[in-house]
Design an enzyme around this catalytic site. Sequence first.
Site, short mmCIF file in Angstrom:
data_model
loop_
_atom_site.label_atom_id
_atom_site.label_comp_id
_atom_site.label_asym_id
_atom_site.label_seq_id
_atom_site.Cartn_x
_atom_site.Cartn_y
_atom_site.Cartn_z
N ALA A 1 0.82 -1.23 0.00
CA ALA A 1 0.00 0.00 0.00
C ALA A 1 0.85 1.27 0.00
O ALA A 1 0.31 2.36 0.19
CB ALA A 1 -0.94 -0.02 1.20
N ASP B 1 8.79 -7.23 4.88
CA ASP B 1 9.10 -7.69 3.52
C ASP B 1 8.28 -8.95 3.24
O ASP B 1 8.45 -9.98 3.93
CB ASP B 1 10.61 -7.99 3.42
CG ASP B 1 11.04 -8.26 1.98
OD1 ASP B 1 10.24 -8.83 1.20
OD2 ASP B 1 12.18 -7.92 1.64
N TYR C 1 8.29 -12.33 -15.34
CA TYR C 1 7.05 -11.69 -14.85
C TYR C 1 5.83 -12.46 -15.35
O TYR C 1 4.88 -12.67 -14.60
CB TYR C 1 7.01 -10.22 -15.31
CG TYR C 1 5.86 -9.44 -14.72
CD1 TYR C 1 5.70 -9.29 -13.35
CD2 TYR C 1 4.91 -8.81 -15.55
CE1 TYR C 1 4.63 -8.57 -12.81
CE2 TYR C 1 3.85 -8.08 -15.03
CZ TYR C 1 3.72 -7.96 -13.66
OH TYR C 1 2.67 -7.24 -13.12
N PRO D 1 -5.18 -6.55 -14.28
CA PRO D 1 -5.17 -5.24 -14.95
C PRO D 1 -4.16 -5.20 -16.09
O PRO D 1 -3.16 -5.92 -16.11
CB PRO D 1 -4.72 -4.26 -13.84
CG PRO D 1 -4.74 -5.06 -12.55
CD PRO D 1 -4.54 -6.49 -12.96
N PHE E 1 5.22 1.14 -11.10
CA PHE E 1 5.52 -0.19 -11.64
C PHE E 1 6.68 -0.19 -12.64
O PHE E 1 7.63 -0.97 -12.51
CB PHE E 1 4.25 -0.74 -12.31
CG PHE E 1 4.43 -2.03 -13.04
CD1 PHE E 1 4.34 -3.24 -12.37
CD2 PHE E 1 4.70 -2.05 -14.40
CE1 PHE E 1 4.50 -4.45 -13.05
CE2 PHE E 1 4.87 -3.24 -15.09
CZ PHE E 1 4.77 -4.44 -14.41
P1 NDP Z 1 3.91 -0.06 -7.47
O1 NDP Z 1 5.35 -0.28 -7.76
O2 NDP Z 1 3.40 1.34 -7.45
O3 NDP Z 1 3.52 -0.75 -6.08
C1 NDP Z 1 4.04 -2.00 -5.69
C2 NDP Z 1 3.75 -2.22 -4.22
O4 NDP Z 1 4.25 -3.53 -3.88
C3 NDP Z 1 4.44 -1.22 -3.32
O5 NDP Z 1 3.59 -0.81 -2.29
C4 NDP Z 1 5.60 -2.01 -2.74
O6 NDP Z 1 5.91 -1.61 -1.40
C5 NDP Z 1 5.02 -3.43 -2.68
N1 NDP Z 1 6.10 -4.40 -2.64
C6 NDP Z 1 6.99 -4.70 -3.62
N2 NDP Z 1 7.91 -5.58 -3.15
C7 NDP Z 1 7.59 -5.83 -1.85
C8 NDP Z 1 8.17 -6.62 -0.83
N3 NDP Z 1 9.26 -7.36 -1.05
N4 NDP Z 1 7.59 -6.63 0.39
C9 NDP Z 1 6.49 -5.90 0.62
N5 NDP Z 1 5.88 -5.13 -0.29
C10 NDP Z 1 6.44 -5.09 -1.52
O7 NDP Z 1 3.12 -0.91 -8.57
P2 NDP Z 1 1.55 -1.14 -8.84
O8 NDP Z 1 0.72 -0.46 -7.85
O9 NDP Z 1 1.34 -0.86 -10.27
O10 NDP Z 1 1.48 -2.72 -8.66
C11 NDP Z 1 0.66 -3.37 -7.72
C12 NDP Z 1 0.39 -4.76 -8.21
O11 NDP Z 1 -0.30 -4.71 -9.45
C13 NDP Z 1 1.63 -5.61 -8.47
O12 NDP Z 1 1.37 -6.94 -8.08
C14 NDP Z 1 1.81 -5.52 -9.99
O13 NDP Z 1 2.50 -6.62 -10.49
C15 NDP Z 1 0.37 -5.50 -10.42
N6 NDP Z 1 0.06 -4.93 -11.73
C16 NDP Z 1 0.49 -3.70 -12.11
C17 NDP Z 1 0.14 -3.19 -13.35
C18 NDP Z 1 0.60 -1.86 -13.84
O14 NDP Z 1 0.61 -1.65 -15.08
N7 NDP Z 1 0.97 -0.93 -12.99
C19 NDP Z 1 -0.76 -3.94 -14.25
C20 NDP Z 1 -1.13 -5.24 -13.75
C21 NDP Z 1 -0.76 -5.69 -12.54
P3 NDP Z 1 7.39 -1.34 -0.81
O15 NDP Z 1 8.29 -1.06 -1.98
O16 NDP Z 1 7.22 -0.20 0.12
O17 NDP Z 1 7.73 -2.62 -0.11
C1 8X3 Z 2 1.69 -4.95 -15.68
C2 8X3 Z 2 1.16 -4.83 -17.07
O1 8X3 Z 2 1.64 -5.28 -19.53
O2 8X3 Z 2 3.43 -4.32 -18.20
O3 8X3 Z 2 1.34 -6.16 -15.12
O4 8X3 Z 2 2.84 -6.61 -17.93
S1 8X3 Z 2 2.33 -5.30 -18.22
#
Ligand code: NDP
Ligand code: 8X3
Length: 255
Positions: free
Chosen positions: A13, A63, A156, A186, A193
Site C-alpha cells: 500500500a 518484507d 514476470y 489489470p 511499476f
Molecule cells: P507499485 O510499484 O506502485 O507498487 C508495488 C507495491 O508492492 C508497493 O507498495 C511495494 O511496497 C510493494 N512491494 C513490492 N515488493 C515488496 C516486498 N518485497 N515486500 C512488501 N511489499 C512489496 O506498482 P503497482 O501499484 O502498479 O502494482 C501493484 C500490483 O499490481 C503488483 O502486483 C503488480 O504486479 C500488479 N500490476 C500492475 C500493473 C501496472 O501496469 N501498474 C498492471 C497489472 C498488474 P514497498 O516497496 O514499500 O515494499
Molecule cells: C503490468 C502490465 O503489460 O506491463 O502487469 O505486464 S504489463
Amino acid sequence: MINPAKTVLVTGATSGFGEAMAVKFAAAQHRIIITGRRAERLELLKQRLEKDYGVPVLVLCFDIRDRQACFAAVASIPETFAPIDILINNAGGAWGRDNVADANLDDWETMLDTNVKGLMYMTKALLPQMIARKQGHIVNIGSIAGKEPYENGNGYNAAKFAVEGFSRALRIDLLPHHIKVTHVAPGAAETEFSLVRFKGDDEKAAAVYKGYEPLTAGDVADVVYYTTTLPQHVCINDLTLTPTAQANSYTTYKS
Ligand code: NDP
Ligand code: 8X3
C-alpha cells in the site's frame, strides 16, 4: 458502501494500486490494514486516512518475501482489527524486461518471491480465521501478463500466470468454506511499476505510457472495490481490465 464496516488488509500500500485501494476502502468507512516495506510512506498514509476518513488504520511494515515476517505480522494484528474480512494480495511488480537469454536470475527470484510466494504466505496466514468464520474474500492482483505472455516478459509472465493458477485452485478448495476468491488482471496502469521494472530509469518508464491513456491506480481501485460489494451469493472469479487502447498484453493502439 459495504455495511457494516469491515476490516480490509491491503498488501503493497505504499504506492500505486495498493495506496489507491486503501483510500477507496477508507472512504467507504472500513478499517484498513496497510503493508509494505517503506515505513515512512505507510505512516503518512495512515495519518492521511485517519484524518480524511476517520477510520482506524493499522500499519504492518515487513518484507513480503520473508515467510516468518508474514506470519508474525498477521499474528500481531490486534483484536480491534480482527477478524479480517477482505485480503487484497497486491504487493508485487516486475523486475527487468530482458530476453530470456539475458534475464537476470535474481530478478526472476524477486518476482516469484514477491508476486507468488508472498501472496501464498499471506493467504495461508489469514485463511484460518476466514475458515473459522466460513466467511471472507481474497482478491489477488494478477496481470494481463498472466493471461498472455509477451516478448521479454518471461519471469514476470511466469509469476503472474502462477497468481492466476493459485487463485483458481484456491477458489475450488475454499468452496466448502464460503470464502470468495477473485483474480483481477489489470493492463497497463501508470504507477511506480515501470520505474521499478526499469530500475529507476525515468525515461524508459515514461515511454511505456506514451501515445495512449493508461489506467490510473484509481481506476483499478474502483474495479477491485466493486468486486467486494456484491451479495454473498455472487462472486467474480476472474476480471480483466485494460485501458481502452489496449486489447491484450501485446496489442496497444498508440498514436
Ligand atoms: P507499485 O510499484 O506502485 O507498487 C508495488 C507495491 O508492492 C508497493 O507498495 C511495494 O511496497 C510493494 N512491494 C513490492 N515488493 C515488496 C516486498 N518485497 N515486500 C512488501 N511489499 C512489496 O506498482 P503497482 O501499484 O502498479 O502494482 C501493484 C500490483 O499490481 C503488483 O502486483 C503488480 O504486479 C500488479 N500490476 C500492475 C500493473 C501496472 O501496469 N501498474 C498492471 C497489472 C498488474 P514497498 O516497496 O514499500 O515494499
Ligand atoms: C503490468 C502490465 O503489460 O506491463 O502487469 O505486464 S504489463
